[in-house]
Design an enzyme around this catalytic site. Structure first.
Site, PDB file in Angstrom:
ATOM      1  N   ASN A  13      40.742  29.613  48.070  1.00  0.00           N
ATOM      2  CA  ASN A  13      40.385  30.215  49.340  1.00  0.00           C
ATOM      3  C   ASN A  13      41.424  31.262  49.745  1.00  0.00           C
ATOM      4  O   ASN A  13      41.133  32.454  49.757  1.00  0.00           O
ATOM      5  CB  ASN A  13      40.263  29.135  50.425  1.00  0.00           C
ATOM      6  CG  ASN A  13      39.550  29.648  51.662  1.00  0.00           C
ATOM      7  OD1 ASN A  13      39.392  30.846  51.858  1.00  0.00           O
ATOM      8  ND2 ASN A  13      39.106  28.737  52.506  1.00  0.00           N
ATOM      9  N   ASP A  14      42.641  30.819  49.992  1.00  0.00           N
ATOM     10  CA  ASP A  14      43.663  31.747  50.486  1.00  0.00           C
ATOM     11  C   ASP A  14      43.918  32.901  49.519  1.00  0.00           C
ATOM     12  O   ASP A  14      44.158  34.024  49.947  1.00  0.00           O
ATOM     13  CB  ASP A  14      44.977  30.999  50.732  1.00  0.00           C
ATOM     14  CG  ASP A  14      44.807  29.922  51.806  1.00  0.00           C
ATOM     15  OD1 ASP A  14      43.978  30.134  52.707  1.00  0.00           O
ATOM     16  OD2 ASP A  14      45.494  28.898  51.722  1.00  0.00           O
ATOM     17  N   VAL A  15      43.832  32.625  48.201  1.00  0.00           N
ATOM     18  CA  VAL A  15      44.186  33.667  47.224  1.00  0.00           C
ATOM     19  C   VAL A  15      43.120  34.748  47.096  1.00  0.00           C
ATOM     20  O   VAL A  15      43.333  35.750  46.420  1.00  0.00           O
ATOM     21  CB  VAL A  15      44.480  33.081  45.822  1.00  0.00           C
ATOM     22  CG1 VAL A  15      45.703  32.189  45.879  1.00  0.00           C
ATOM     23  CG2 VAL A  15      43.294  32.331  45.252  1.00  0.00           C
ATOM     24  N   VAL A  16      41.940  34.544  47.736  1.00  0.00           N
ATOM     25  CA  VAL A  16      40.925  35.603  47.734  1.00  0.00           C
ATOM     26  C   VAL A  16      40.622  36.061  49.160  1.00  0.00           C
ATOM     27  O   VAL A  16      39.675  36.795  49.391  1.00  0.00           O
ATOM     28  CB  VAL A  16      39.611  35.141  47.055  1.00  0.00           C
ATOM     29  CG1 VAL A  16      39.860  34.815  45.588  1.00  0.00           C
ATOM     30  CG2 VAL A  16      38.985  33.951  47.764  1.00  0.00           C
ATOM     31  N   ALA A  51      46.446  27.346  53.832  1.00  0.00           N
ATOM     32  CA  ALA A  51      47.208  28.076  54.841  1.00  0.00           C
ATOM     33  C   ALA A  51      46.554  27.977  56.218  1.00  0.00           C
ATOM     34  O   ALA A  51      47.127  28.393  57.209  1.00  0.00           O
ATOM     35  CB  ALA A  51      47.349  29.546  54.435  1.00  0.00           C
TER      36      ALA A  51
END
Lengths: 99, 457
Positions: free
Chosen positions: B383-386, B424
């Site tokens: 999630n956070d990395v995209v 995050a």
């Protein structure tokens, strides 16, 4: 044992800092975790220090604290190397990695 | 054994540690490097017993046995998903051990301690205790025994500053006054400082903190080496301290964070306005069959794995899906974000376990320019990395972190357990994008269904 002179200590420290910087200066992010874990295991060598203090402990308090220190340091050292090996085991026998 | 021979063997162990770190920096030599390190630590431990008088031998051997019985099974049985917190824990106990060693040595030196010895003792106790309690907090965050969000309370930074001042003040007290009580006060305050120092760090930044605390523990080992007059401990501790510092900086760079921002970001971040608004908007969710059809007609597919893949242990299933697509002539690559999962390199390790060929793993810089030509990007438990918020929303906790630009591909499929935001704790706008399709459920179960649907086509 003769005491280490301050200049000897400072020399060892300074040179080790540079070696520490150099050896890991170029490392792919793939290996960040195993490298951290391996370095983590290396500072488990505090076990040597724990054994030294235990080996000349005279009071119960000193012995108790140093026995705890040995247990914790052993967990750090042996556990650290085993877990790093497990991480790296999965990389073995693979080809095509160029980084 | 003479002092000379003993010191020479100690030096040899130090050289082994250097070779170990060097080996660990390259994929081909990494495993051997680790074994060299273990060998160095082994001989260093054995020779201590042959040098000088050893009292309490059975206590020592018993304690080593206990440590082995605890440490080895923990390291062997831990699941890949829990490895980061185990490393944090190992680091913490190492810091604790260093602090205890310094305390015991201080007790036995008594009034004979020189000022330099006292200063180094206090340093070891302070940093060892910070590393210990800080690592326990990172462990609890990663194990989700407590909230993964930054913990900030009113006046938090003043409390932290005051605690730090108290640590320094009481350290000065030990150096001037000597005595056991002041040293225990220092230890207590340092433990408190370690907790306060890690609490405000957000979940996604925890790996950086583990690395930093790892470097701290290295320095404490070096300082205790001075007190114990052990060249080996000075070398080994300094090596870890120095390489750990560099590693911490590299990790922070991979996440596009400054170290300062990681540690103190929670105090300066502006409140987010996206959190409340986004929840009731419509999303497009699909069935495994919809996903299979989309994949069947794609020419290029990029798989983006994240922590959800690790949790579901779906690495073998994802490989099955990739192999199936490759058999159908589809161009398949895995887009690996350097910090996907809970630690840098987590995904590489996980996919390597499922024997995914290395040439299919593309690092962020390689894969980002190709999303424009990609028909489908499948985001599995990431999630956070995209999350485009990293580029568009200044002030959000991940702002500035480089991301995988999956939004450039023609279609995006998210395999998610729920609409819950990532580690995050930030809402992901991409989930509401019209070209995004969501497939809810456990990653492994969903992938299995997609595989059978794709086989049936």
């Amino acid at each position: 044992m003769e005491a280490l002179t301050p200049i000897a200590v400072i020399s060892i420290f300074t040179l080790s800092v540079f070696v520490g910087f150099e050896v890991v200066s170029k490392v792919s992010s793939t290996l960040h975790t195993p490298l951290m874990s391996g370095a983590n295991a290396i500072h488990g060598v505090i076990l040597v220090g724990a054994i030294i203090v235990a080996s000349h402990s005279d009071t119960t308090l000193e012995l108790t604290l140093s026995v705890i220190a040995i247990i914790l340091a052993t967990i750090n050292m042996i556990g650290g190397f085993v877990v790093t090996d497990r991480m790296l085991e999965m990389f073995k026998g693979k080809k095509g990695e160029t980084k | 054994m003479s002092d000379f021979v003993y010191d020479l063997i100690g030096l040899t162990a130090g050289v082994f540690f250097i070779l170990a770190l060097k080996g660990l920096s390259h994929p081909r030599t990494a495993r051997r490097g680790n074994l060299i390190g273990a060998f160095g630590a082994g001989i260093a431990t054995v020779v201590v017993f042959f040098h000088g008088e050893i009292k309490n031998l059975w206590w020592i051997l018993g304690a080593i046995a206990v440590g082995t019985i605890v440490g080895v099974p923990a390291a062997r049985k831990v699941q890949m998903t829990q490895m980061p917190q185990l490393v944090a824990l190992f680091n913490g106990v190492g810091g604790g051990a260093a602090a205890l060693v310094a305390i015991v040595e201080y007790l036995s030196l008594g009034d004979t301690a020189t000022t330099a010895e006292v200063i180094f003792t206090v340093f070891t106790v302070v940093v060892g205790c910070v590393s210990f309690s800080g690592s326990i907090v990172t462990f609890m965050k990663l194990q989700e025994l407590m909230t993964t969000r930054p913990v900030v309370f009113p006046g938090g930074r003043f409390v932290i500053a005051a605690t730090l001042a108290a640590v320094l003040g009481s350290s000065g007290w030990v150096v001037v006054e000597l005595g056991t009580t002041p040293l225990l006060v220092v230890a207590g305050l340092s433990l408190a400082f370690g907790i306060l120092f890690v609490l405000p760090v957000g979940g996604a930044d925890v790996p950086i903190v583990i690395s930093l605390l790892n470097a701290f523990t290295g320095l404490t080992v070096a300082a205790s080496g001075y007190v114990l007059q052990s060249t080996l401990l000075i070398i080994a501790g300094t090596l870890v301290g120095a390489s750990g510092t560099i590693l911490t900086r590299m990790m922070a760079e991979a996440m596009g964070r400054s170290l300062f921002g990681t540690l103190f970001g929670a105090f300066t971040a502006k409140p987010q306005d996206t959190s409340g608004v986004a929840e009731d908007r419509p999303v497009r969710s699909g069935s495994p069959d919809d996903v299979a059809i989309l994949l069947n007609y794609a020419r290029r597919v990029v798989i983006v794995p994240g922590f959800g893949l690790a949790v579901a242990q779906a690495q073998h299933t994802v490989r099955e899906l990739a192999d199936l697509m490759i058999a159908k002539g589809i161009d398949v690559a895995y887009g690996i974000h350097p910090v996907a999962g809970r630690m840098p390199g987590h995904m590489n390790v996980l996919l390597a376990e499922a024997s995914v060929p290395y040439d299919q793993l593309a690092e962020m810089d390689e894969v980002n320019p190709t999303f424009g030509q990609t028909d489908v990007a499948i985001v599995i438990g990431a999630n956070d990395v995209v999350n485009p918020a990293a580029k568009t929303t200044p002030g959000c906790p991940i702002y500035g972190m480089p991301i995988l630009e999956v939004s450039n591909s023609a279609n995006v499929i998210f395999l998610k357990r729920s609409m819950r935001p990532g580690f995050a704790g930030i809402e992901n706008e991409l989930l509401y994008d019209p070209k995004t399709m969501l497939l809810f459920g456990d990653a492994k179960a969903s992938l299995t269904k997609v595989v059978s649907a794709l086989k049936a086509l």
